[in-house]
Write a protein that holds these residues in place. Structure first.
Motif, PDB file in Angstrom:
ATOM      1  N   VAL A 324       0.843  -1.200   0.000  1.00  0.00           N
ATOM      2  CA  VAL A 324       0.000   0.000   0.000  1.00  0.00           C
ATOM      3  C   VAL A 324       0.879   1.250   0.000  1.00  0.00           C
ATOM      4  O   VAL A 324       0.670   2.179  -0.789  1.00  0.00           O
ATOM      5  CB  VAL A 324      -0.935  -0.009   1.232  1.00  0.00           C
ATOM      6  CG1 VAL A 324      -1.609   1.348   1.400  1.00  0.00           C
ATOM      7  CG2 VAL A 324      -1.984  -1.102   1.097  1.00  0.00           C
ATOM      8  N   ILE A 325       1.878   1.272   0.886  1.00  0.00           N
ATOM      9  CA  ILE A 325       2.781   2.418   0.981  1.00  0.00           C
ATOM     10  C   ILE A 325       3.640   2.543  -0.277  1.00  0.00           C
ATOM     11  O   ILE A 325       3.802   3.639  -0.830  1.00  0.00           O
ATOM     12  CB  ILE A 325       3.690   2.292   2.214  1.00  0.00           C
ATOM     13  CG1 ILE A 325       2.839   2.198   3.483  1.00  0.00           C
ATOM     14  CG2 ILE A 325       4.644   3.482   2.292  1.00  0.00           C
ATOM     15  CD1 ILE A 325       1.959   3.390   3.742  1.00  0.00           C
ATOM     16  N   LEU A 326       4.180   1.420  -0.760  1.00  0.00           N
ATOM     17  CA  LEU A 326       5.025   1.448  -1.957  1.00  0.00           C
ATOM     18  C   LEU A 326       4.233   1.916  -3.175  1.00  0.00           C
ATOM     19  O   LEU A 326       4.735   2.688  -3.998  1.00  0.00           O
ATOM     20  CB  LEU A 326       5.609   0.057  -2.213  1.00  0.00           C
ATOM     21  CG  LEU A 326       6.623  -0.444  -1.184  1.00  0.00           C
ATOM     22  CD1 LEU A 326       7.002  -1.894  -1.475  1.00  0.00           C
ATOM     23  CD2 LEU A 326       7.859   0.443  -1.165  1.00  0.00           C
ATOM     24  N   GLY A 327       2.999   1.440  -3.293  1.00  0.00           N
ATOM     25  CA  GLY A 327       2.164   1.863  -4.414  1.00  0.00           C
ATOM     26  C   GLY A 327       1.893   3.352  -4.380  1.00  0.00           C
ATOM     27  O   GLY A 327       1.961   4.038  -5.408  1.00  0.00           O
ATOM     28  N   PHE A 328       1.612   3.873  -3.183  1.00  0.00           N
ATOM     29  CA  PHE A 328       1.372   5.312  -3.078  1.00  0.00           C
ATOM     30  C   PHE A 328       2.640   6.115  -3.371  1.00  0.00           C
ATOM     31  O   PHE A 328       2.587   7.148  -4.041  1.00  0.00           O
ATOM     32  CB  PHE A 328       0.844   5.693  -1.691  1.00  0.00           C
ATOM     33  CG  PHE A 328       0.816   7.171  -1.477  1.00  0.00           C
ATOM     34  CD1 PHE A 328      -0.056   7.975  -2.187  1.00  0.00           C
ATOM     35  CD2 PHE A 328       1.714   7.781  -0.605  1.00  0.00           C
ATOM     36  CE1 PHE A 328      -0.063   9.350  -2.026  1.00  0.00           C
ATOM     37  CE2 PHE A 328       1.713   9.144  -0.439  1.00  0.00           C
ATOM     38  CZ  PHE A 328       0.823   9.941  -1.146  1.00  0.00           C
ATOM     39  N   LEU A 329       3.783   5.660  -2.873  1.00  0.00           N
ATOM     40  CA  LEU A 329       5.036   6.377  -3.136  1.00  0.00           C
ATOM     41  C   LEU A 329       5.328   6.425  -4.635  1.00  0.00           C
ATOM     42  O   LEU A 329       5.774   7.449  -5.159  1.00  0.00           O
ATOM     43  CB  LEU A 329       6.187   5.692  -2.389  1.00  0.00           C
ATOM     44  CG  LEU A 329       6.175   5.843  -0.862  1.00  0.00           C
ATOM     45  CD1 LEU A 329       7.307   5.035  -0.238  1.00  0.00           C
ATOM     46  CD2 LEU A 329       6.278   7.298  -0.453  1.00  0.00           C
ATOM     47  N   GLY A 330       5.061   5.316  -5.330  1.00  0.00           N
ATOM     48  CA  GLY A 330       5.239   5.303  -6.783  1.00  0.00           C
ATOM     49  C   GLY A 330       4.298   6.278  -7.464  1.00  0.00           C
ATOM     50  O   GLY A 330       4.682   6.984  -8.403  1.00  0.00           O
ATOM     51  N   ALA A 331       3.058   6.353  -6.975  1.00  0.00           N
ATOM     52  CA  ALA A 331       2.068   7.273  -7.545  1.00  0.00           C
ATOM     53  C   ALA A 331       2.424   8.724  -7.220  1.00  0.00           C
ATOM     54  O   ALA A 331       2.272   9.617  -8.053  1.00  0.00           O
ATOM     55  CB  ALA A 331       0.679   6.939  -7.021  1.00  0.00           C
ATOM     56  N   PHE A 332       2.904   8.960  -6.010  1.00  0.00           N
ATOM     57  CA  PHE A 332       3.279  10.316  -5.593  1.00  0.00           C
ATOM     58  C   PHE A 332       4.424  10.850  -6.449  1.00  0.00           C
ATOM     59  O   PHE A 332       4.366  11.975  -6.965  1.00  0.00           O
ATOM     60  CB  PHE A 332       3.677  10.302  -4.117  1.00  0.00           C
ATOM     61  CG  PHE A 332       4.119  11.635  -3.588  1.00  0.00           C
ATOM     62  CD1 PHE A 332       3.190  12.590  -3.232  1.00  0.00           C
ATOM     63  CD2 PHE A 332       5.469  11.934  -3.446  1.00  0.00           C
ATOM     64  CE1 PHE A 332       3.580  13.822  -2.738  1.00  0.00           C
ATOM     65  CE2 PHE A 332       5.879  13.167  -2.957  1.00  0.00           C
ATOM     66  CZ  PHE A 332       4.932  14.110  -2.593  1.00  0.00           C
ATOM     67  N   ALA A 333       5.456  10.036  -6.620  1.00  0.00           N
ATOM     68  CA  ALA A 333       6.593  10.442  -7.450  1.00  0.00           C
ATOM     69  C   ALA A 333       6.144  10.691  -8.885  1.00  0.00           C
ATOM     70  O   ALA A 333       6.520  11.692  -9.508  1.00  0.00           O
ATOM     71  CB  ALA A 333       7.687   9.370  -7.406  1.00  0.00           C
ATOM     72  N   GLY A 334       5.324   9.792  -9.400  1.00  0.00           N
ATOM     73  CA  GLY A 334       4.827   9.953 -10.763  1.00  0.00           C
ATOM     74  C   GLY A 334       3.981  11.201 -10.922  1.00  0.00           C
ATOM     75  O   GLY A 334       4.061  11.896 -11.940  1.00  0.00           O
ATOM     76  N   GLY A 335       3.169  11.513  -9.904  1.00  0.00           N
ATOM     77  CA  GLY A 335       2.318  12.695  -9.970  1.00  0.00           C
ATOM     78  C   GLY A 335       3.128  13.981 -10.079  1.00  0.00           C
ATOM     79  O   GLY A 335       2.792  14.881 -10.857  1.00  0.00           O
ATOM     80  N   LEU A 336       4.212  14.082  -9.300  1.00  0.00           N
ATOM     81  CA  LEU A 336       5.054  15.273  -9.358  1.00  0.00           C
ATOM     82  C   LEU A 336       5.786  15.374 -10.695  1.00  0.00           C
ATOM     83  O   LEU A 336       5.939  16.468 -11.258  1.00  0.00           O
ATOM     84  CB  LEU A 336       6.069  15.249  -8.211  1.00  0.00           C
ATOM     85  CG  LEU A 336       5.484  15.325  -6.787  1.00  0.00           C
ATOM     86  CD1 LEU A 336       6.593  15.348  -5.753  1.00  0.00           C
ATOM     87  CD2 LEU A 336       4.576  16.540  -6.624  1.00  0.00           C
ATOM     88  N   ILE A 337       6.219  14.230 -11.206  1.00  0.00           N
ATOM     89  CA  ILE A 337       6.898  14.222 -12.510  1.00  0.00           C
ATOM     90  C   ILE A 337       5.954  14.699 -13.606  1.00  0.00           C
ATOM     91  O   ILE A 337       6.300  15.557 -14.428  1.00  0.00           O
ATOM     92  CB  ILE A 337       7.429  12.812 -12.828  1.00  0.00           C
ATOM     93  CG1 ILE A 337       8.596  12.462 -11.899  1.00  0.00           C
ATOM     94  CG2 ILE A 337       7.874  12.717 -14.303  1.00  0.00           C
ATOM     95  CD1 ILE A 337       9.052  11.024 -11.992  1.00  0.00           C
ATOM     96  N   TRP A 338       4.737  14.161 -13.611  1.00  0.00           N
ATOM     97  CA  TRP A 338       3.789  14.517 -14.673  1.00  0.00           C
ATOM     98  C   TRP A 338       3.277  15.944 -14.525  1.00  0.00           C
ATOM     99  O   TRP A 338       2.896  16.569 -15.511  1.00  0.00           O
ATOM    100  CB  TRP A 338       2.633  13.526 -14.710  1.00  0.00           C
ATOM    101  CG  TRP A 338       3.034  12.158 -15.178  1.00  0.00           C
ATOM    102  CD1 TRP A 338       2.853  10.965 -14.529  1.00  0.00           C
ATOM    103  CD2 TRP A 338       3.684  11.827 -16.418  1.00  0.00           C
ATOM    104  NE1 TRP A 338       3.361   9.931 -15.267  1.00  0.00           N
ATOM    105  CE2 TRP A 338       3.876  10.426 -16.430  1.00  0.00           C
ATOM    106  CE3 TRP A 338       4.133  12.584 -17.501  1.00  0.00           C
ATOM    107  CZ2 TRP A 338       4.486   9.770 -17.504  1.00  0.00           C
ATOM    108  CZ3 TRP A 338       4.746  11.930 -18.559  1.00  0.00           C
ATOM    109  CH2 TRP A 338       4.924  10.547 -18.563  1.00  0.00           C
ATOM    110  N   LEU A 339       3.277  16.481 -13.303  1.00  0.00           N
ATOM    111  CA  LEU A 339       2.914  17.892 -13.115  1.00  0.00           C
ATOM    112  C   LEU A 339       3.856  18.785 -13.928  1.00  0.00           C
ATOM    113  O   LEU A 339       3.416  19.702 -14.641  1.00  0.00           O
ATOM    114  CB  LEU A 339       2.991  18.260 -11.631  1.00  0.00           C
ATOM    115  CG  LEU A 339       2.912  19.760 -11.285  1.00  0.00           C
ATOM    116  CD1 LEU A 339       1.544  20.321 -11.643  1.00  0.00           C
ATOM    117  CD2 LEU A 339       3.225  19.997  -9.811  1.00  0.00           C
TER     118      LEU A 339
END
Length: 431
Positions: A324-339
């Motif tokens: 759960v934590i790893l999935g969110f961290l991957g999504a968080f990093a991806g979200g900032l990159i795509w921003l």
């Protein structure tokens, strides 16, 4: 005719009243006592009205965030007065959405009763938001679509989706849970599938995420409200600092909105206001869903014995808490990159809503871990951010720009972005 017009304006035309009636009917059919009927009906109506209040708060904060980052990237900002917005949309089309949600659930129950797909979709807030978003896409494509046609299209499509979505994901759900007792009923289905596939192709199942120990200092990542406030405050502050160093008319106009207040402090307050608005909406959803789902469930279980319940995403979280934590961290990093990427390439300000990135990223992390271990969990999160970021861009710019893009900026989920173009094509038939 006057009676029909009165009913249309004062009953079917008022979403909170129609929703209350549906809950009232469900509770009466279950033979609840008068206290339970009154309490359930009133709480459902109050909850729906709370959603409108929260939507107004979110729109106000987005009215600062979007132009701020538009100026940071040097792109033309969106004009928030040019579209209907969630509050006005609810007033005009909320009754159609509520009615379609109810009829769609009936179709789901009937399909589960008479086909081999024995799944009853019970994630009420997802039923509400998917129906709402797809209604926004249809109306954006065909402004003059008749009320009956809008309800019919939404009802049939949602009934089929709520039946087939859990069935499609179930083979991988069994890998997560180890049994066939429950199903996933959530709009993260597409990222759950992609995470499972990418985890199988590129991950390592033997490197299970649950074999590693995460520090207790990361426990706050499990609270989506805290994550939203923290992330948005960082983005607001960064944007405010950059704007403070720019000497342009647009930057000066935005800074002037703070009045005598320091602009950075003003930005921080707006970030927490955004988080508060989402918390208000979720509270309202929780209140009315807490009444309508039991009403639906009581009817469904009597009609479809042996059916599997399709439940909200957190039902899979206990099976792999680290994923759960790893999935969110991957999504968080991806979200900032795509921003940054979206702002610099296509000139769009992506709102990396942590509610969506958390629940979808975490779900994808669990499914990715089931087939590909730690690597699968992280990939699942990044895949989630990719679909949500580019999906939001396409949804806001091409599918829902005149109705409720404000809602699509924070509430539209993975499956909605993938299925949205289908509704766009359907709506074009009415032009």
């Amino acid at each position: 005719m006057e009676v029909i017009q009165w009913l249309a304006s004062n009953f079917f035309g008022i979403p909170a009243i129609l929703l209350g009636f549906i809950v009232l009917l469900g509770l009466i059919l279950q033979k609840k006592n008068s206290s339970q009927i009154i309490s359930g009906t009133f709480k459902a109506m109050i909850g729906f009205l709370i959603i409108n209040a929260g939507a107004g708060v979110i729109t106000g904060a987005l009215g600062v965030f979007e132009p701020m980052w538009s100026e940071v990237f040097g792109i033309e900002g969106a004009e928030f007065s040019s579209f209907m917005g969630q509050e006005a949309f609810n007033a005009k089309y909320g009754s159609a959405v509520t009615l379609a949600m109810f009829i769609g659930f009936v179709i789901n129950v009937l399909l589960a009763r008479f086909t081999r797909f024995k799944y009853i979709y019970l994630t009420g807030h997802m039923m509400f938001w998917t129906t709402m978003i797809f209604a926004g896409v249809l109306i954006d494509s065909a402004t003059n679509i008749p009320f009956a046609a809008l309800v019919l299209i939404l009802s049939v499509f949602m009934g089929i989706y709520w039946t087939l979505q859990p069935a499609i994901v179930q083979p991988y759900m069994r890998k997560v849970t180890g049994n066939d007792q429950i199903a996933l009923g959530h709009t993260s289905a597409i990222v759950a599938l992609l995470a499972s596939w990418f985890g199988k192709w590129f991950g390592n199942k033997e490197n299970d995420s649950e074999k590693i120990k995460l520090p207790k200092g990361l426990e706050f990542l499990r609270d989506s409200n805290v994550i939203t406030a923290l992330t948005m405050s960082i983005l607001f502050v960064v944007g405010a600092v950059i704007l403070s160093m720019k000497d342009t008319p647009a930057a000066d106009a935005l800074i002037a909105q703070a009045g005598e207040q320091n602009f950075i402090m003003y930005a921080i307050i707006q970030s927490f206001t955004f988080a508060a608005g989402i918390a208000v909406v979720l509270f309202g959803v929780k209140m009315f869903i807490g009444e309508i789902v039991p009403a639906f469930n009581g009817i469904a279980t009597k009609l479809v014995p042996g059916a599997r319940p399709a439940l909200d995403a957190p039902v899979v979280f206990p099976y792999a808490p680290n994923a759960v934590i790893l999935g969110f961290l991957g999504a968080f990093a991806g979200g900032l990159i795509w921003l940054i990427v979206l702002g610099q390439t296509v000139g769009y300000v992506f709102v990396p809503t942590m509610i969506v990135l958390f629940f979808h990223g975490a779900t994808a992390g669990v499914f990715g871990n089931a087939t590909g271990g730690v690597r699968g969990a992280l990939m699942g999160g990044f895949i989630t951010a990719t679909i949500v970021a580019w999906g939001q861009y396409l949804m806001v710019k091409t599918l829902i720009s005149s109705t409720i893009p404000d809602t699509a900026m924070w509430a539209a989920d993975s499956d909605m972005f993938v299925l949205g173009p289908i509704f766009k094509l359907i709506g074009m038939l009415f032009n």
